[in-house]
Design a protein around this motif. Structure first.
Motif, PDB file in Angstrom:
ATOM      1  N   ARG A 186      24.591  18.052 -22.501  1.00 57.15           N
ATOM      2  CA  ARG A 186      24.493  18.424 -21.102  1.00 57.15           C
ATOM      3  C   ARG A 186      25.355  19.644 -20.808  1.00 57.15           C
ATOM      4  NH1 ARG A 186      22.055  15.846 -17.310  1.00 57.15           N
ATOM      5  NH2 ARG A 186      22.071  13.850 -18.458  1.00 57.15           N
ATOM      6  N   LEU A 187      24.806  20.544 -20.032  1.00 59.48           N
ATOM      7  CA  LEU A 187      25.453  21.812 -19.724  1.00 59.48           C
ATOM      8  C   LEU A 187      25.749  21.888 -18.238  1.00 59.48           C
ATOM      9  CD1 LEU A 187      26.037  24.211 -21.685  1.00 59.48           C
ATOM     10  CD2 LEU A 187      24.029  25.344 -20.707  1.00 59.48           C
ATOM     11  N   MET A 246      24.468  27.849 -17.076  1.00 59.26           N
ATOM     12  CA  MET A 246      23.038  27.940 -17.349  1.00 59.26           C
ATOM     13  C   MET A 246      22.483  29.333 -17.089  1.00 59.26           C
ATOM     14  SD  MET A 246      21.509  24.417 -15.766  1.00 59.26           S
ATOM     15  CE  MET A 246      22.002  22.808 -16.363  1.00 59.26           C
ATOM     16  N   PRO A 247      21.429  29.708 -17.824  1.00 59.18           N
ATOM     17  CA  PRO A 247      20.715  30.952 -17.507  1.00 59.18           C
ATOM     18  C   PRO A 247      20.101  30.869 -16.108  1.00 59.18           C
ATOM     19  CG  PRO A 247      20.111  30.136 -19.687  1.00 59.18           C
ATOM     20  CD  PRO A 247      20.886  29.044 -19.023  1.00 59.18           C
ATOM     21  N   GLU A 248      19.747  32.053 -15.589  1.00 59.43           N
ATOM     22  CA  GLU A 248      19.208  32.113 -14.234  1.00 59.43           C
ATOM     23  C   GLU A 248      17.931  31.299 -14.084  1.00 59.43           C
ATOM     24  OE1 GLU A 248      18.617  36.006 -12.729  1.00 59.43           O
ATOM     25  OE2 GLU A 248      20.742  36.522 -12.699  1.00 59.43           O
ATOM     26  N   LEU A 249      17.086  31.293 -15.102  1.00 58.30           N
ATOM     27  CA  LEU A 249      15.811  30.570 -15.004  1.00 58.30           C
ATOM     28  C   LEU A 249      16.052  29.096 -14.694  1.00 58.30           C
ATOM     29  CD1 LEU A 249      12.773  30.282 -15.235  1.00 58.30           C
ATOM     30  CD2 LEU A 249      13.029  30.146 -17.732  1.00 58.30           C
ATOM     31  N   GLU A 250      16.984  28.474 -15.395  1.00 66.18           N
ATOM     32  CA  GLU A 250      17.270  27.062 -15.151  1.00 66.18           C
ATOM     33  C   GLU A 250      17.894  26.855 -13.774  1.00 66.18           C
ATOM     34  OE1 GLU A 250      15.675  27.019 -18.759  1.00 66.18           O
ATOM     35  OE2 GLU A 250      17.364  28.336 -18.260  1.00 66.18           O
ATOM     36  N   ARG A 251      18.746  27.789 -13.369  1.00 64.15           N
ATOM     37  CA  ARG A 251      19.349  27.660 -12.035  1.00 64.15           C
ATOM     38  C   ARG A 251      18.299  27.829 -10.935  1.00 64.15           C
ATOM     39  NH1 ARG A 251      23.088  31.600 -11.073  1.00 64.15           N
ATOM     40  NH2 ARG A 251      23.004  32.680 -13.084  1.00 64.15           N
ATOM     41  N   PHE A 252      17.295  28.647 -11.212  1.00 65.98           N
ATOM     42  CA  PHE A 252      16.189  28.790 -10.264  1.00 65.98           C
ATOM     43  C   PHE A 252      15.399  27.474 -10.156  1.00 65.98           C
ATOM     44  CE2 PHE A 252      11.567  29.814  -9.820  1.00 65.98           C
ATOM     45  CZ  PHE A 252      11.586  30.077  -8.450  1.00 65.98           C
ATOM     46  N   ILE A 253      15.155  26.818 -11.282  1.00 65.54           N
ATOM     47  CA  ILE A 253      14.441  25.538 -11.263  1.00 65.54           C
ATOM     48  C   ILE A 253      15.258  24.487 -10.511  1.00 65.54           C
ATOM     49  CG2 ILE A 253      13.555  23.654 -12.693  1.00 65.54           C
ATOM     50  CD1 ILE A 253      11.804  26.160 -12.678  1.00 65.54           C
ATOM     51  N   SER A 255      22.337  25.997 -28.962  1.00 65.87           N
ATOM     52  CA  SER A 255      22.258  27.248 -28.190  1.00 65.87           C
ATOM     53  C   SER A 255      22.289  26.948 -26.692  1.00 65.87           C
ATOM     54  CB  SER A 255      20.971  28.004 -28.527  1.00 65.87           C
ATOM     55  OG  SER A 255      19.848  27.378 -27.932  1.00 65.87           O
ATOM     56  N   ILE A 256      22.830  27.899 -25.935  1.00 64.21           N
ATOM     57  CA  ILE A 256      22.926  27.749 -24.481  1.00 64.21           C
ATOM     58  C   ILE A 256      21.535  27.565 -23.876  1.00 64.21           C
ATOM     59  CG2 ILE A 256      23.512  28.926 -22.334  1.00 64.21           C
ATOM     60  CD1 ILE A 256      25.922  27.836 -23.775  1.00 64.21           C
ATOM     61  N   ARG A 257      20.582  28.388 -24.300  1.00 61.89           N
ATOM     62  CA  ARG A 257      19.246  28.305 -23.711  1.00 61.89           C
ATOM     63  C   ARG A 257      18.631  26.926 -23.939  1.00 61.89           C
ATOM     64  NH1 ARG A 257      15.200  33.101 -25.061  1.00 61.89           N
ATOM     65  NH2 ARG A 257      15.444  32.166 -27.151  1.00 61.89           N
ATOM     66  N   ARG A 258      18.754  26.439 -25.171  1.00 65.18           N
ATOM     67  CA  ARG A 258      18.130  25.153 -25.486  1.00 65.18           C
ATOM     68  C   ARG A 258      18.829  24.017 -24.751  1.00 65.18           C
ATOM     69  NH1 ARG A 258      17.671  20.854 -29.081  1.00 65.18           N
ATOM     70  NH2 ARG A 258      15.480  20.448 -29.644  1.00 65.18           N
ATOM     71  N   ARG A 259      20.141  24.033 -24.737  1.00 53.63           N
ATOM     72  CA  ARG A 259      20.877  22.985 -24.026  1.00 53.63           C
ATOM     73  C   ARG A 259      20.587  23.018 -22.534  1.00 53.63           C
ATOM     74  NH1 ARG A 259      27.038  23.442 -25.338  1.00 53.63           N
ATOM     75  NH2 ARG A 259      27.068  21.657 -23.884  1.00 53.63           N
TER      76      ARG A 259
END
Length: 969
Positions: A720-721, A726-733, A787-791
């Protein structure tokens, strides 16, 4: 692209994190749903939710079940109704309430009695020879059988509630409370016995409530009848009436005219050969209707002689058409006065209204005003009394529901008497019994009424002193309506309704527990016995032995002994209207049960739109008398179910859709999804094509959830991150989830399930499957596990999982249980023991959302351009492309440069430029300022991630790109 000369014998399939799940693509709902029902029963889901409420501080929420009638298998309307209720209860439970649901049944009344009588008739048995208690016991047994059948059918729909302890109107305590509530009317002065016309079923031999009446086309006889003046007035002209109920002519007591209408004296000049009109005869008619009357009477020529002022009608007395007729024995040798009536119009007829006070409300009211005598010519079976001259024993409606001889014989007698000016047929909407489907009549009978405009000094006058005042005030101030139009509908019905007819002349029901003074008139002060001790004795007996005790020999003596002389009183044996039974449920369910409500008021009453004149209506009237206000805070109304063409379902047409058949083919969740997808506030359509479309929506949603389960395999809390990482895409979701959480819960609270499903379906298929999941597949499959993206992607997917499964659980309880148990299997696990997860407001980021909406618009232009190339078979996959994207807006260009736009567009490479786009560049009309020029990707295909990149083949691991080479270590 460089030549491919490398060895491709290496298989990297096992090095990628492909989705893996046992969750099946095919739901198999018809076979598997019973297994979940058994599981829920085993772990006691409903009871565990109640225990959960006791352990916490959950706000109660009560949807009070409008009782279905205990006879016959469920139809699709039942399924619609119960599923809506279940979605409301489940959603409010998961929003933090203690959402209790006590199912119930209406068990008394005519339909059940009718079934037992049918059995008697087939067996050649006479109901009147059977002791009434024995007959009632057979009715009780019949109702019990259907309660058990319907209970299982409701449970099969996935509806949860207190099925082990439902409420039944025939339970002893319920019968006791119904009688107790009735005696409140007795004691507060609103109960009275009156003789007035009520809607009557000759076939069923009982009065009917308005809610038991439905309207169908019916062809009636219509007649124009001459009434001759007794004295030498109106120049001897006949006053002509028009009616569609010839059978009421023997009951005529007056002729009404419109005080402000225009009338004329007309002379028949040229009657046709077959006309009953005579040359030279004079007729008084409303001017606006004269042409129609003369045409109907086959008069070819006529003259208007003069105006006739309505003052000329004052004091005029007419002869009854049957006065002096041979064989009438003087029965109709009475005066028929002409009287002013505001109900008379010139919309149809003659301008004069035949008035039979015993057979119509307007007629009755006019009779009250002018002291007209009531008649009692019609028996319970719709036949004329045996000693009525000319028409003795003739029926208005035959036993099979067809016309009896009464109408035709009256027409013949009028012709014989020279009173028939014209006759014809009229097809019009006419009242029928909703049970026997036979035509009804208005009939004057002694009945028991609740006066809705009598002031009650009962200490509950906050919202008014009369039943009508309290009911209207409740509608205006205390109740919310879904849809809003229900408010005006119910208000107008209450505003104009007459007194409530409480009595029925049947055997299976709660009796009117009252006594009348022998020899006293109904308007006498001592006519009704009003005694609290007598009432207490009755209710105690009902609590112990049920309403059957009323019919035991010697019961009257037992309850009156020592208080009054039993011989001085008559015991009433009429039974209460079943709408009084169901209208009283707030008392013996909401007020009296441990799983009821503290104040005896429900949060929601929900039924079909017909219940504005049924259960909503009777509950409101009943509670206004006994509670002082409405027993509900919300009234939710659904429409009716129609076939795919919008036609009413009918067994004779063969267009019915049985819920059992839908469940057998598709499963209950598909039927529930049909409910959720529909605007239930209007009429719903259902049929094979519609259900196929629902099943397709279900499959798409199921596939999204299946993908999530596969992608979340072995997800661990250590992965869990934090949101900040988190990258912007995940924060947007997550921002979108925060928005959705507020919207979904608001929609659930507003009972707007169509909006709930549409939003979640769109979110799953467009924003997740076609956007977020599509983009993040590469990272999920090919990035290193840490990786950050995967997590980040897996963390967000876990967050999504918990919200989507719980948000959808009220609608699709079986499927969401299946999804939930695929991750969290355990003997006591269930998604239905969960609440909607709390969603942090900190996830909202309006600036980020605005940025990503702009990115998504630009992305659409790119993906649409690539789809053209795929359609033309230039490429097989978007990773073969390296488009050049021309962006006119400098701000948008800078935004796109801050994100890995080629990853978002799922291309191997992508070039952003501010250069003017060539004319041949691809453009989407609704995405201005973005143009795309297609280019092929340069390089070799990575055998692990399938990207085409120049560096593939230059690393330690053959045929890999830099990212995949590093991931392999």
């Amino acid at each position: 692209m460089c030549a491919d000369t490398t060895d491709k014998s290496v298989d990297y399939h096992d090095t990628v994190f492909l989705p893996e799940t046992d969750f099946p693509m095919r739901a198999g709902l018809p076979m598997r749903e019973p297994e979940w029902l058994d599981r829920w029963a085993k772990i006691g889901i409903y009871d565990r939710l109640r225990d959960k409420a006791k352990a916490g501080s959950r706000t109660p929420f009560t949807l009070h079940d409008g009782p279905p009638y205990a006879n016959g298998h469920l139809h699709i309307g039942h399924a619609l109704n119960k599923v809506i209720k279940d979605i409301i209860t489940r959603s409010h439970q998961m929003m933090g309430h203690d959402a209790r649901y006590v199912p119930g049944w209406d068990c008394h009344g005519l339909p059940i009695e009718w079934k037992i009588e049918e059995q008697y008739r087939k067996a050649g048995k006479d109901k009147d020879e059977v002791p009434v208690i024995d007959f009632r016991q057979e009715c009780r047994k019949f109702a019990e059988g259907w309660v058990n059948i319907q209970r299982e059918e409701f449970k099969r729909l996935g509806v949860y509630g207190n099925w082990d302890d439902p409420y039944l109107t025939m339970n002893f305590h319920a019968e006791r409370v119904i009688a107790e509530e009735f005696m409140t009317f007795l004691m507060n002065g609103t109960l009275y016995q009156g003789s007035k016309p009520v809607m009557w079923s000759p076939v069923e031999k009982t009065a009917l409530a308005e809610a038991e009446v439905e309207y169908h086309d019916h062809t009636s006889h219509m007649i124009w009848v001459r009434f001759k003046p007794k004295a030498d007035v109106l120049e001897g002209a006949s006053v002509v009436i028009w009616t569609t109920t010839p059978w009421t002519i023997p009951q005529n007591r007056a002729v009404a005219y419109g005080p402000s209408m225009s009338y004329g004296l007309y002379r028949v000049d040229i009657p046709a050969d077959k006309s009953t009109a005579e040359a030279g005869e004079l007729i008084v008619l409303a001017d606006k209707l004269a042409d129609d009357v003369m045409n109907s009477a086959k008069v070819e020529g006529y003259s208007r002689i003069r105006d006739v002022a309505t003052s000329e009608f004052e004091g005029v007395v007419l002869n009854h058409p049957y006065a002096g007729v041979e064989g009438a024995n003087g029965e109709w040798d009475y005066d028929v006065p002409m009287l002013p009536g505001d109900h008379v119009t010139d919309d149809a007829g003659t301008g004069f209204v035949h008035t039979a006070p015993s057979h119509g409300d307007d007629d009755y009211q006019l009779g009250l005003k002018f002291g007209l005598k009531m008649t009692y010519n019609i028996e319970a079976d719709g036949s004329y009394r045996a000693d009525l001259p000319l028409f003795a024993g003739m029926k208005i409606v035959a036993d099979d529901g067809k016309d009896g001889p009464a109408n035709v014989e009256n027409i013949k007698q009028l012709a014989y008497a020279g009173a028939l000016l014209a006759k014809g047929k009229l097809k019009h909407s006419y009242p029928h019994s909703w049970r026997s489907k036979a035509p009804l009549i208005y009939r004057n009978t002694p009945q028991w009424f609740a006066a809705i405009d009598v002031k009650m000094d009962d200490g509950m006058g906050t919202y008014g002193d009369t039943i009508r005042e309290r009911a209207l005030k409740s509608i205006e101030e205390l109740v919310a309506f879904t849809p809003e139009r229900g408010k005006n509908r119910l208000h107008s019905m209450i505003e104009t309704r007459p007194d409530w007819v409480l009595s029925r002349q049947r055997a299976w029901g709660v009796p009117l527990t009252c006594f009348t003074k022998v020899g006293a008139k109904p308007d006498a002060e001592d006519f009704l016995l009003r005694n609290a001790e007598v009432n207490a004795r009755i209710t105690a007996a009902f609590e112990e032995k049920g309403a059957d005790v009323w019919y035991e020999e010697g019961f009257k003596a037992r309850v009156l002994d020592g208080i009054v002389n039993p011989d001085d009183y008559n015991q009433v044996f009429d039974v209460l209207d079943v709408w009084f039974d169901s209208g009283s449920t707030h008392a013996f369910v909401l007020r009296d049960r441990a799983d009821g409500t503290k104040d005896g008021i429900a949060d929601v009453y929900l039924e079909g739109t017909d219940q504005h004149r049924g259960w909503f209506h009777s509950s409101l009237l009943q509670a206004s008398a006994t509670k002082g206000r409405a027993p509900y805070r919300n009234v939710v109304t659904h429409g009716f179910t129609l076939d795919e063409k919008g036609m009413k379902m009918s067994k004779s047409i063969g267009n019915t859709v049985a819920p059992q058949e839908v469940i057998s083919e598709y499963g209950a969740d598909i039927l529930r999804l049909w409910v959720a997808q529909s605007d239930y506030t209007a009429d719903q359509r259902i049929g094979p094509k519609i259900l196929k479309g629902v099943a397709d929506s279900y499959r798409r949603l199921r596939n999204t959830l299946r993908y999530m389960l596969g992608a979340l395999k072995d997800f661990d809390e250590s992965e869990r991150l934090d949101v900040a990482q988190m990258p912007e895409l995940e924060r947007f979701i997550l921002h979108r989830l925060a928005e959705l959480d507020a919207e979904i819960q608001a929609d659930y609270r507003a009972f707007n399930f169509q909006s709930v499903f549409q939003k979640l379906f769109t979110f799953c298929t467009i924003e997740l499957s076609a956007f977020h999941f599509d983009i993040r597949k590469d990272a999920l499959y090919c990035d290193p596990a840490d990786s950050i993206r995967r997590r980040a992607a897996r963390t967000v997917m876990d967050i999504l999982f918990h919200r989507l499964t719980t948000w959808l659980a009220p609608i699709l309880p079986f499927t969401m249980e299946d999804v939930w148990l695929s991750r969290f299997d355990g003997a006591e696990a269930s998604v239905h023991l969960e609440d909607f997860p709390e969603t942090p407001n900190a996830w909202r980021d309006e600036a980020l959302a605005k940025k990503w909406e702009a990115i998504r618009r630009a992305r659409r232009a790119v993906t649409a351009a690539l789809e053209v190339q795929r359609r033309d078979k230039v490429i097989g996959a978007s990773l073969e492309a390296a488009p050049v994207v021309h962006v006119e807006d400098a701000d948008l260009l800078e935004v796109l440069k801050t994100v890995p736009f080629e990853d978002l567009c799922i291309t191997s490479a992508l070039t952003l430029t501010a250069d003017p786009a060539p004319a041949e560049a691809f453009r989407l009309p609704d995405v201005t300022g973005v143009a795309v020029v297609f280019e092929m990707a340069d390089g070799e295909k990575c055998e692990r991630c399938w990207r085409i990149l120049p560096d593939v083949g230059t690393h330690k691991h053959p045929h890999t790109c830099q990212r995949c080479n590093d991931a392999l270590g």
